[in-house]
Design an enzyme around this catalytic site. Structure first.
Site, PDB file in Angstrom:
ATOM      1  CG  ASP A   1     -35.421 -50.951  -4.182  1.00 47.43           C
ATOM      2  OD1 ASP A   1     -35.570 -51.967  -3.649  1.00 47.43           O
ATOM      3  OD2 ASP A   1     -35.098 -49.977  -4.652  1.00 47.43           O
TER       4      ASP A   1
ATOM      5  CE1 TYR B   1     -29.038 -47.314   1.513  1.00 47.22           C
ATOM      6  CE2 TYR B   1     -29.996 -46.396   3.487  1.00 47.22           C
ATOM      7  CZ  TYR B   1     -29.277 -47.148   2.097  1.00 47.22           C
ATOM      8  OH  TYR B   1     -27.855 -46.154   2.553  1.00 47.22           O
TER       9      TYR B   1
ATOM     10  CG  HIS C   1     -25.951 -50.143  -0.586  1.00 52.35           C
ATOM     11  ND1 HIS C   1     -25.517 -49.874  -1.541  1.00 52.35           N
ATOM     12  CD2 HIS C   1     -26.996 -49.913  -0.920  1.00 52.35           C
ATOM     13  CE1 HIS C   1     -25.896 -48.866  -2.686  1.00 52.35           C
ATOM     14  NE2 HIS C   1     -26.792 -48.346  -1.771  1.00 52.35           N
TER      15      HIS C   1
ATOM     16  CD  GLU D   1     -29.523 -48.857  -5.722  1.00 55.79           C
ATOM     17  OE1 GLU D   1     -29.294 -48.242  -5.368  1.00 55.79           O
ATOM     18  OE2 GLU D   1     -30.892 -49.553  -5.620  1.00 55.79           O
TER      19      GLU D   1
ATOM     20  CD  GLU E   1     -32.598 -53.587  -4.977  1.00 58.90           C
ATOM     21  OE1 GLU E   1     -33.693 -53.814  -4.440  1.00 58.90           O
ATOM     22  OE2 GLU E   1     -32.211 -51.957  -5.345  1.00 58.90           O
TER      23      GLU E   1
ATOM     24  CG  ASP F   1     -34.181 -50.031  -8.453  1.00 57.76           C
ATOM     25  OD1 ASP F   1     -35.057 -49.439  -8.771  1.00 57.76           O
ATOM     26  OD2 ASP F   1     -33.914 -48.873  -7.522  1.00 57.76           O
TER      27      ASP F   1
ATOM     28  NE  ARG G   1     -26.121 -44.946  -6.859  1.00 55.75           N
ATOM     29  CZ  ARG G   1     -27.585 -45.521  -6.336  1.00 55.75           C
ATOM     30  NH1 ARG G   1     -27.686 -44.985  -5.858  1.00 55.75           N
ATOM     31  NH2 ARG G   1     -27.248 -46.903  -6.936  1.00 55.75           N
TER      32      ARG G   1
ATOM     33  CD  GLN H   1     -30.705 -42.197  -5.333  1.00 51.52           C
ATOM     34  OE1 GLN H   1     -29.783 -42.621  -6.621  1.00 51.52           O
ATOM     35  NE2 GLN H   1     -31.147 -42.983  -4.093  1.00 51.52           N
TER      36      GLN H   1
ATOM     37  CE  LYS I   1     -32.237 -45.712  -6.040  1.00 50.35           C
ATOM     38  NZ  LYS I   1     -31.648 -46.702  -5.955  1.00 50.35           N
TER      39      LYS I   1
ATOM     40  CB  THR J   1     -36.947 -51.864 -11.398  1.00 49.90           C
ATOM     41  OG1 THR J   1     -36.737 -50.672 -11.353  1.00 49.90           O
ATOM     42  CG2 THR J   1     -36.656 -52.709 -10.356  1.00 49.90           C
TER      43      THR J   1
ATOM     44  CB  THR K   1     -27.607 -52.311  -3.306  1.00 49.73           C
ATOM     45  OG1 THR K   1     -27.959 -51.073  -4.020  1.00 49.73           O
ATOM     46  CG2 THR K   1     -25.651 -52.138  -4.315  1.00 49.73           C
TER      47      THR K   1
ATOM     48  CD  GLU L   1     -22.068 -50.176  -2.250  1.00 49.69           C
ATOM     49  OE1 GLU L   1     -21.955 -50.345  -1.058  1.00 49.69           O
ATOM     50  OE2 GLU L   1     -22.940 -50.673  -3.034  1.00 49.69           O
TER      51      GLU L   1
END
Length: 407
Positions: free
Chosen positions: A121, A123, A128, A194, A196, A228, A232, A235, A248, A252, A342, A356
């Site tokens: 994955d 970023y 984001h 997320e 994606e 995904d 949080r 994480q 994570k 998924t 994301t 977000e």
């Protein structure tokens, strides 16, 4: 009046013959027999049976329980099979053979369409990454020093990639807020999404070699929407120093349909302007084929509009991600899956994650059925998307849906 053929797809249908995404399905009368299918409007064509019925040389690739053999066959085979499928569903002379092999979408069960080899994955959205930087480092630079120089990514757990429609069990783990004296254990209270796009590798590469930007279309078979799921709070406590792990790896979700890259030629766009010089293996300034894709994504929560993230604004392209992923000599395998990271746009209603949208829970999201910060048990999230197609058509991407259930 004769009954309309299911091959007469309505004008404007995003799953017409210009699209033809691949999936794997079973029927109620043969629930154990997985078959490779192609979506045509509101139906699924049994691709293997069609190949046998028409005496096609591609039967060996299509009469399979997964996409892996076709994906491994390489770009020339992908092109030739797609041409054959297009003819089978558009040439009237083929209708007597093809129509009996069409199954209404509502009558079949869809499965994970390929065997996932590895899962990586990235970023890649500057919006984001900037938003998260401002949330967690409000007094510092929002982007880390390396962000504009390389596509940041992490290696995930391939065994928990699940097909759309699979329930997601709320994960448990260690959590520790900054004000807590010690960590605690329990179900995640900051379960997130997320939004994606996932890219699926077909043609492998040898260990010790790298894949150049121009070879992207030779190795990547197609793409699909991907969610995904992210805990949080778990994480945040585990993230330093080695990055995402249990926050994570629990699930998924990917679409049941893989859209071949060839269906998205009209959706290719140039990525945003680069603000930092790139090393040669990532420099796409002179590439003939633009590396971006104009995908219009919609996210709903319990059927209510949540956001509309635009994929065309992603800073790092899928070709650059593939080049970076292999530049150290790491090999590709058929079925490798890698996510864009994301997708978020510059506007609030274009953010692709709840962290977000709610600014880490400090600004609850107003929905018609109440306020929300992170996901609650019973919440159902759905991702849909379309892309510009040939001659003004739209190419639909198969949806990704997942419902949160208590752990």
């Amino acid at each position: 009046m004769p009954e309309q053929s299911p091959l007469e797809v309505a004008e404007g249908d995003p799953f017409g013959p210009h699209n033809l995404p691949y999936g794997v399905f079973t029927t109620a009368d043969e629930p154990e027999r997985r078959r490779l299918g192609v979506r045509v409007g509101g139906h699924v064509l049994d691709a293997g049976a069609a190949a046998h019925a028409l005496g096609s040389p591609y039967a060996a690739l299509l009469d399979r329980p997964s996409l892996n053999p076709l994906m491994a066959a390489g770009r020339t085979a992908w092109r030739d099979v797609r041409r054959a499928l297009t003819a089978w569903v558009t040439v009237p002379a083929h209708r007597p053979d093809i129509e009996p092999l069409l199954h209404p979408l509502g009558s079949v069960t869809m499965h994970l369409p390929y065997e996932v080899a590895d899962w990586v994955d990235f970023y890649a959205s500057e919006n984001h990454a900037t938003n998260l930087g401002r949330i967690f480092r409000p007094d510092g630079e929002p982007l880390t020093p390396n962000w504009k120089h390389l596509p940041i990514g992490y290696h995930g757990r391939a065994g928990t990639v699940v097909v759309s429609g699979t329930d997601v069990v709320r994960p448990s783990g260690q959590r520790k807020a900054p004000a807590d004296a010690a960590p605690s254990f329990g179900p995640s209270v900051k379960l997130d999404i997320e939004t994606e796009v996932g890219f699926v590798v077909g043609t492998p590469s040898a260990m010790g070699t790298s894949v150049e930007l121009a070879a992207f279309d030779d190795h990547v078979f197609g793409l699909s929407l991907l969610n995904d799921w992210s805990a949080r709070d778990i994480q945040g406590w585990e993230n330093v120093p080695l990055g995402p792990f249990l926050g994570k790896s629990f699930a998924t979700s990917v679409s049941a349909w893989v859209t071949p890259l060839a269906a998205l030629d009209a959706a290719r766009v140039s990525p945003p302007p680069r603000t930092h010089p790139l090393l040669p293996y990532l420099d796409d300034a002179d590439e003939e084929v633009p590396g971006g894709f104009d995908l219009r994504i919609t996210v709903t929560l319990n059927g209510r509009l949540l956001s509309e993230p635009p994929f065309a604004g992603m800073y790092w392209t899928a070709a650059q991600q593939l080049a970076h992923m292999t530049v150290n000599g790491a090999s590709l395998r058929t079925g490798d899956l890698y996510g864009s990271g994301t997708v978020s746009g510059p506007e609030r209603d274009q953010r692709g994650s709840l962290i977000e949208l709610s600014w880490n829970g400090t600004e609850p999201i107003e929905l018609s059925d109440g306020k929300r910060t992170f996901l609650e048990d019973g919440d159902e999230v759905t991702l849909t998307a379309w892309a510009p197609g040939p001659d003004g058509t739209r190419v639909g991407l198969g949806e990704v849906t997942g419902r949160v259930v208590a752990g």
